[in-house]
Design a protein around this motif. Structure first.
Motif, PDB file in Angstrom:
ATOM      1  N   GLY A 650      56.501  28.134  83.479  1.00 51.32           N
ATOM      2  CA  GLY A 650      57.579  27.608  82.654  1.00 51.32           C
ATOM      3  C   GLY A 650      57.115  26.428  81.842  1.00 51.32           C
ATOM      4  N   GLY A 651      58.015  25.827  81.095  1.00 51.99           N
ATOM      5  CA  GLY A 651      57.630  24.732  80.234  1.00 51.99           C
ATOM      6  C   GLY A 651      56.707  25.223  79.137  1.00 51.99           C
ATOM      7  N   GLU A 652      55.814  24.346  78.690  1.00 50.67           N
ATOM      8  CA  GLU A 652      54.952  24.722  77.570  1.00 50.67           C
ATOM      9  C   GLU A 652      53.568  25.184  78.011  1.00 50.67           C
ATOM     10  N   MET A 703      49.817  29.445  62.863  1.00 49.21           N
ATOM     11  CA  MET A 703      48.489  28.992  63.258  1.00 49.21           C
ATOM     12  C   MET A 703      48.638  27.839  64.247  1.00 49.21           C
ATOM     13  N   VAL A 704      47.908  27.950  65.360  1.00 49.72           N
ATOM     14  CA  VAL A 704      48.032  26.952  66.416  1.00 49.72           C
ATOM     15  C   VAL A 704      46.664  26.506  66.887  1.00 49.72           C
ATOM     16  N   SER A 720      39.764  21.922  73.127  1.00 53.25           N
ATOM     17  CA  SER A 720      40.703  22.615  72.238  1.00 53.25           C
ATOM     18  C   SER A 720      39.951  23.588  71.344  1.00 53.25           C
ATOM     19  N   VAL A 721      40.669  24.602  70.888  1.00 54.03           N
ATOM     20  CA  VAL A 721      40.169  25.537  69.877  1.00 54.03           C
ATOM     21  C   VAL A 721      41.293  25.718  68.861  1.00 54.03           C
ATOM     22  N   LEU A 768      50.039  25.009  73.417  1.00 55.31           N
ATOM     23  CA  LEU A 768      49.792  25.301  72.014  1.00 55.31           C
ATOM     24  C   LEU A 768      50.387  24.226  71.126  1.00 55.31           C
ATOM     25  N   VAL A 769      49.602  23.817  70.123  1.00 60.37           N
ATOM     26  CA  VAL A 769      50.048  22.825  69.153  1.00 60.37           C
ATOM     27  C   VAL A 769      50.111  23.497  67.788  1.00 60.37           C
ATOM     28  N   LEU A 770      51.270  23.471  67.160  1.00 63.88           N
ATOM     29  CA  LEU A 770      51.461  24.124  65.868  1.00 63.88           C
ATOM     30  C   LEU A 770      50.667  23.399  64.787  1.00 63.88           C
ATOM     31  N   GLU A 771      49.945  24.181  63.980  1.00 60.64           N
ATOM     32  CA  GLU A 771      49.200  23.611  62.861  1.00 60.64           C
ATOM     33  C   GLU A 771      50.014  23.743  61.579  1.00 60.64           C
ATOM     34  N   ASN A 772      49.632  23.008  60.559  1.00 61.64           N
ATOM     35  CA  ASN A 772      50.353  23.063  59.288  1.00 61.64           C
ATOM     36  C   ASN A 772      49.994  24.292  58.476  1.00 61.64           C
ATOM     37  N   ARG A 773      48.794  24.839  58.749  1.00 62.98           N
ATOM     38  CA  ARG A 773      48.325  25.977  57.953  1.00 62.98           C
ATOM     39  C   ARG A 773      48.923  27.258  58.514  1.00 62.98           C
TER      40      ARG A 773
END
Length: 780
Positions: A650-652, A703-704, A720-721, A768-773
């Motif tokens: 659960g969670g992220e 894109m993340v 990270s990747v 996961l971290v959302l990217e701007n692209r």
């Protein structure tokens, strides 16, 4: 550099693959790879001898070679591996004159190997940042001179699974005569959990199944393996058993097409009609790391059904006579599964009770059951315990040591099992040191060597003076790239024996040599004439292998010749170790192997061309248990989760599994598409459950950056990747799939299986971290 090989996930396309495995898709893939490697004329001739008794053993997977082979005894991936090796493309000195190492580092894995076969020995020049040609004798003398100045305890001798039995035997002998047991190998990264678990359970380190068992089995269970991509030739045996009505029950997080439907490319009826073979009769889609829980559920049903039968005076469900005569620990296992709650079993496995009971009922109806498994089982924190649970299930009904029954770890590389058989191991207790002492009149080192994880730890601690690599792509294959690569560049000397350029050649030590070798498919000419080599397949059978293609360059040496020449310069003269004589005639190496391992390799030179290979003796096949207590042992599970230190669901936090695609073998990438999963034009993708995408406020095409959630208290490294594309897929909630080796930077070195130290690449906690692209929404 071919811009068509650039991986841009924003331009990728996705579509659901609705066809069966095999069929016209495989035929098209075969034609494409032959055209791509410019071997349309010689390719078919050479492929006709692949896995044949008078031909060569596939350089890809290690699945068994039948005594009576099909007309085309190769699979799609085996054909790709062959075309990749016999390619007309060359990475000659002109390539290295044109590009610095820094420039080549920017190429993708696919672009590096697609440059073609290496043709000349090379030496790194730090002034120009280029690899320059070097004479073989100069390279050998320089490497030997460096090694002679070093503490043997600081030198590592790594090997991949492609080296022949002959080369592997000489390699381990050179390392031990030099003075250490630092012999990590590719088994450390995949099936070491097998090598640790099976000796404790049944007294042998390898599987007990042979091809003959497929003719007698009446049930097959699959755990954690993508057969359609990683061992497709097995689909012929699965097709045969399904035509006999044998049930096949599969446990896997992803619904892999090769375990669902198969069209035999060698069957005119199936190729010209909608006919196909339904492979799995039940497909249990467990969560990543849910194998122990699923097995606990099956065993719980069997034990409790047996309790009821015994109370009623009915026929026992378990094989009570076998258990009494041959096993130890049944009562402890029974008590543990009785105490396990169905609520926990269902939650951790991700599977309902009804499904597990159905699988258990299928199992108990059968008299002879084979259990197959892959790295989906071994590459977890509790991979060893998971394998104990597999053997527990088989032992309950005596499915060991009788026709049609047994356990079968499906090995990867073509001789990864065989090199262990002839001494490639860091564990001295697994090698007949007394025989080596007697044969070669030296004192073998007694101190345990480094496995792959320990070798990486030594690199990080700057304890490694030299790293010798017999094949493989070590730097790319191991975890924790962000920490390993900077430390790797500080190693005083790296030496790589290889056929093609790869990442490990570019992330090099301060001094570096690339020694290009013949491939197994090429004709190996030595002083006594053309030579043959031998390999061991997944079922413990030994096969001869004879090259057919002309060498890619007249400047290539065989692996045996490279090892022999280096050893003759490195080691003190020893009249009992005739390195150059061995190089001149490989039959003399097989004579030496026979003297070291007479029980396995008696009459080696005479038997190596036996159709179907000759089998190594395995006591468990005869219900003889070479365990400390002389019994086959049940092991009660300590817990239900294969990765108990993962953060709470659960969670992220998501549970990442890394895997290969259908255009890939190990770190070798043949193409940027994975047609069975509907992924085209990229490998930078994360396949997720749609509910997770919505829950995390993402969307398809976004894109993340994947970031590792550290689980060790003292680990503060950032891993990270980035530039990964999100795509919805049929995968259990909370789980996400991505490709190996691109996602290896996310895997902490400490995240490995207990006991075996296999990197736990099948369950890595990430967020996961959302990217701007952002990319356009995926097409379906």
């Amino acid at each position: 550099m071919n811009m068509e090989n650039k991986d841009d996930p924003r331009k990728a396309t996705f579509d659901e693959y609705t066809n069966a495995a095999g069929g016209w898709g495989s035929v098209h893939a075969l034609g494409s790879i032959l055209l791509q490697e410019k071997v349309m004329l010689k390719g078919p001739r050479i492929l006709s001898k692949q896995n044949k008794p008078d031909g060569f053993a596939c350089v890809s997977c290690s699945w068994a070679k039948p005594a009576d082979p099909h007309v085309f005894e190769f699979c799609e991936n085996g054909a790709k591996a062959t075309a990749w090796e016999i390619t007309s493309k060359r990475a000659d000195p002109a390539l290295f004159a044109q590009h610095t190492v820094a420039e080549l580092e920017q190429w993708t894995d696919m672009e590096l190997e697609a440059a073609g076969r290496l043709t000349d020995p090379l030496r790194y020049d730090p002034v120009t940042d280029k690899y320059l040609p070097v004479a073989w004798s100069e390279a050998f003398d320089a490497i030997a001179a460096e090694l002679k100045t070093m503490d043997p305890e600081s030198v590592v001798f790594y090997s991949s699974g492609r080296a022949s039995l002959e080369a592997s035997y000489l390699y381990q002998l050179m390392a031990r005569m030099y003075g250490n047991n630092h012999l990590p190998d590719s088994s450390n990264m995949c099936h070491e959990s097998t090598s640790v678990a099976l000796p404790k359970s049944i007294g042998v380190p390898v599987g007990t199944v042979t091809l003959d068992d497929f003719q007698h089995t009446d049930c097959i269970l699959f755990f954690g393996h993508n057969t359609g991509t990683n061992a497709p030739r097995m689909l012929h045996q699965l097709e045969d058993v399904r035509k006999r009505g044998v049930p096949i029950v599969t446990f896997n997080p992803l619904r892999e097409r090769g375990l669902e439907r198969f069209v035999n490319p060698q069957s005119p009826v199936e190729m010209l009609t909608p006919a196909h073979t339904d492979v799995s009769t039940q497909y249990v889609q467990i969560k990543v790391g849910g194998d122990i829980a699923a097995l606990t559920g099956m065993i719980k049903w069997i034990v409790e059904a047996d309790d009821l039968a015994r109370a009623a005076g009915a026929k026992r469900i378990v094989d009570a006579d076998f258990i009494a005569a041959h096993t130890h620990g049944f009562d402890e296992l029974a008590a543990a599964v009785r105490a396990a709650s169905w609520e926990e079993i269902e939650r951790i496995s991700g599977v309902g009770r009804d499904e597990l009971e159905q699988a258990a009922k299928t199992y108990v109806k059968a008299n002879a059951v084979m259990l197959m498994y892959g790295m989906g089982v071994t590459q977890h924190r509790e991979g060893v315990q998971a394998i104990h649970m597999l053997t527990n299930l088989l032992l309950l009904r005596g499915n060991m040591g009788k026709p049609g029954a047994g356990i079968c770890p499906i090995r990867g590389h073509s001789n990864v099992q065989g090199q262990r058989t002839v001494g490639i191991t860091e564990k001295p207790e697994l090698v007949p040191m007394d025989k080596l002492r007697q044969q070669f009149h030296f004192e073998p080192p007694a101190k345990k060597g480094w496995n792959t994880v320990e070798a990486c730890e030594a690199v990080l601690a700057h304890k490694v003076s030299a790293f010798i690599m017999l094949g493989g792509n070590f730097v790319r294959a191991v975890p924790d790239h962000g920490r390993i690569e900077p430390a790797w560049r500080e190693i005083p000397l790296t030496v790589q024996i290889l056929t093609k350029l790869n990442r490990s050649a570019l992330i090099h030590g301060k001094k570096s040599f690339l020694l290009p070798c013949l491939g197994r498919i090429e004709i190996d000419r030595q002083a006594s004439g053309e030579q043959a080599v031998s390999v061991e397949d997944s079922t413990g059978c030994m096969h001869g292998s004879r090259g057919l293609a002309e060498p890619a360059s007249p400047n290539l040496l065989s692996e045996v010749a490279i090892i022999g020449e280096l050893a003759s310069r490195l080691l003190p003269p020893n009249p009992h170790a005739d390195w150059r004589g061995w190089v001149a005639d490989y039959s003399t190496i097989r004579d030496a192997i026979e003297r070291t391992y007479p029980d396995i390799f008696h009459d080696f030179n005479q038997r190596m061309w036996t159709p179907g290979g000759f089998a190594r003796p395995l006591d468990a096949r005869e219900r003889k248990w070479k365990t400390p207590n002389g019994k086959a042992n049940f092991f009660a599970p300590a817990g239900l989760d294969s990765d108990p230190d993962m953060p709470a669901p659960g969670g992220e936090v998501l549970r990442l599994m890394t895997t290969r695609g259908d255009s890939q073998f190990n770190t070798t990438v043949y193409g940027l598409s994975d047609r069975f999963r509907g992924v085209h034009g990229t490998r930078r993708v994360l396949l997720m459950n749609r509910a997770d995408i919505d829950r995390l406020h993402l969307r398809e095409g976004a894109m993340v950056t994947a970031v590792t959630v550290n689980t060790a208290p003292d680990d503060h490294a950032h891993r990270s990747v980035g530039t990964l594309r999100i795509q919805a897929f049929d995968i259990p909630p909370g789980c996400v799939m991505g490709y190996y080796p691109e996602l290896n930077p996310l895997i902490p070195l400490y995240h490995h299986a207990r006991e075996s130290k296999v990197p736990a690449v099948k369950a890595v906690p990430i967020r996961l971290v959302l990217e701007n692209r952002d990319a356009p929404a995926a097409s379906r």
